[in-house]
Design a protein around this motif. Sequence first.
Motif, PDB file in Angstrom:
ATOM      1  N   VAL A 195       0.846  -1.203   0.000  1.00 17.83           N
ATOM      2  CA  VAL A 195       0.000   0.000   0.000  1.00 17.83           C
ATOM      3  C   VAL A 195       0.880   1.251   0.000  1.00 17.83           C
ATOM      4  O   VAL A 195       0.610   2.218  -0.718  1.00 17.83           O
ATOM      5  N   LEU A 196       1.946   1.220   0.799  1.00 16.66           N
ATOM      6  CA  LEU A 196       2.871   2.355   0.861  1.00 16.66           C
ATOM      7  C   LEU A 196       3.512   2.594  -0.513  1.00 16.66           C
ATOM      8  O   LEU A 196       3.543   3.722  -1.018  1.00 16.66           O
ATOM      9  N   ARG A 197       4.022   1.516  -1.095  1.00 17.87           N
ATOM     10  CA  ARG A 197       4.704   1.629  -2.397  1.00 17.87           C
ATOM     11  C   ARG A 197       3.745   2.125  -3.478  1.00 17.87           C
ATOM     12  O   ARG A 197       4.084   3.019  -4.262  1.00 17.87           O
ATOM     13  N   ASN A 198       2.550   1.546  -3.524  1.00 18.46           N
ATOM     14  CA  ASN A 198       1.577   1.958  -4.541  1.00 18.46           C
ATOM     15  C   ASN A 198       1.115   3.395  -4.331  1.00 18.46           C
ATOM     16  O   ASN A 198       0.868   4.121  -5.298  1.00 18.46           O
ATOM     17  N   GLY A 199       1.018   3.809  -3.059  1.00 24.98           N
ATOM     18  CA  GLY A 199       0.651   5.193  -2.773  1.00 24.98           C
ATOM     19  C   GLY A 199       1.695   6.161  -3.312  1.00 24.98           C
ATOM     20  O   GLY A 199       1.362   7.215  -3.867  1.00 24.98           O
ATOM     21  N   MET A 200       2.955   5.791  -3.146  1.00 29.95           N
ATOM     22  CA  MET A 200       4.050   6.617  -3.649  1.00 29.95           C
ATOM     23  C   MET A 200       4.042   6.673  -5.185  1.00 29.95           C
ATOM     24  O   MET A 200       4.182   7.745  -5.790  1.00 29.95           O
ATOM     25  N   ILE A 201       3.842   5.508  -5.810  1.00 29.56           N
ATOM     26  CA  ILE A 201       3.828   5.438  -7.276  1.00 29.56           C
ATOM     27  C   ILE A 201       2.650   6.225  -7.845  1.00 29.56           C
ATOM     28  O   ILE A 201       2.804   7.001  -8.802  1.00 29.56           O
ATOM     29  N   ASP A 202       1.469   6.034  -7.252  1.00 22.14           N
ATOM     30  CA  ASP A 202       0.275   6.748  -7.746  1.00 22.14           C
ATOM     31  C   ASP A 202       0.458   8.261  -7.612  1.00 22.14           C
ATOM     32  O   ASP A 202       0.065   9.023  -8.508  1.00 22.14           O
ATOM     33  N   TYR A 203       1.032   8.684  -6.498  1.00 27.00           N
ATOM     34  CA  TYR A 203       1.243  10.115  -6.289  1.00 27.00           C
ATOM     35  C   TYR A 203       2.248  10.667  -7.302  1.00 27.00           C
ATOM     36  O   TYR A 203       2.067  11.772  -7.830  1.00 27.00           O
ATOM     37  N   SER A 204       3.285   9.889  -7.602  1.00 27.84           N
ATOM     38  CA  SER A 204       4.311  10.363  -8.551  1.00 27.84           C
ATOM     39  C   SER A 204       3.727  10.617  -9.936  1.00 27.84           C
ATOM     40  O   SER A 204       4.198  11.489 -10.671  1.00 27.84           O
ATOM     41  N   LYS A 205       2.681   9.866 -10.272  1.00 28.38           N
ATOM     42  CA  LYS A 205       2.058  10.017 -11.591  1.00 28.38           C
ATOM     43  C   LYS A 205       1.309  11.341 -11.729  1.00 28.38           C
ATOM     44  O   LYS A 205       0.982  11.760 -12.839  1.00 28.38           O
ATOM     45  N   THR A 206       1.046  11.984 -10.603  1.00 27.33           N
ATOM     46  CA  THR A 206       0.360  13.278 -10.639  1.00 27.33           C
ATOM     47  C   THR A 206       1.356  14.436 -10.690  1.00 27.33           C
ATOM     48  O   THR A 206       0.953  15.598 -10.777  1.00 27.33           O
TER      49      THR A 206
END
Length: 309
Positions: free
Chosen positions: A37-48
């Motif tokens: 969840v932490l990793r995906n949260g970071m990745i999703d945020y980076s896409k913005t």
Amino acid sequence: MKKLILGSALALMLSTAAHAETVGVSMSKFDDNFLTVLRNGMIDYSKTLPGVTLQVEDAQNDVAKQQSQIQNFIASGVSAIIVNPVDTDATTAMSKLAADAKIPLVYVNREPVNVDSLPANQAFVASNEQESGTLETKEICRLLKGKGKAIVMMGELSNQAARMRTKDVHDVLATDDCKGIEIIQEQTANWQRTEGSDLMANWLSSGIEFDAVISNNDEMAIGAIQALKAAGKDLSKIVIGGVDATQDALAAMQAGDLDVTVFQDAAGQGKGSLDAALKLAKGEKVDTKVYIPFQLVTPENVKDFVKKN
């Protein structure tokens, strides 16, 4: 006109390049529900974030592999590095590698052993572990009315969070309101559901009796629940607590199996660590310790947290 168009295009390319940031991310392991969840949260945020690229690596719970990943990030000239440490006692060497290369480094979720002496361009983003085990154990104490026998499941002992959460348990049970609760077993199950199940099965086969399971995380608590069910135990007579408020834990709570957990904002930590890394890469000031608050989760408010996850 063509020269003007070409000039404008070149200026745009140079501007984009000037703002492009590559951040190397070394996760202790991918095979972990909370860290996913932490990793995906970071990745999703980076896409913005325009111009931001993440290079995410799995250290596979290997300290040497993680250190090699950091060296590779440095060699490739990343703008900043984010590390979720395999072993929090091994972070001094990692800090030195990044500091010598003058590349900002942010530790996320697991507190580095050198947190109080980090170089100027390094930071730590997580939640204050003193809150997690404390919130969990106080609620378990309340449910037990300050009396009973408890068993404690610890995370990886190389991990600062496991040591801190276990200390929280002891500190709460030493208070006047809770000193009637006795810890009769305390062992590690290394954060893992399967190990939690095996440990509980071993305890049950030895014939011990207890009123509560105080687990350093939800995965081990869920493993304990599975073993208790397999043994035909009445879960309504045992208080079970964990930490993290993962999706599986919230489902277990809604099913009436888990009594207490503590919401640790994994996605929020991922976002916060990337924000800190990008600020440091731009030479901006960041607090050495950035804390995302823990929150107690019980059957009464569990629906609020299902939405957050």
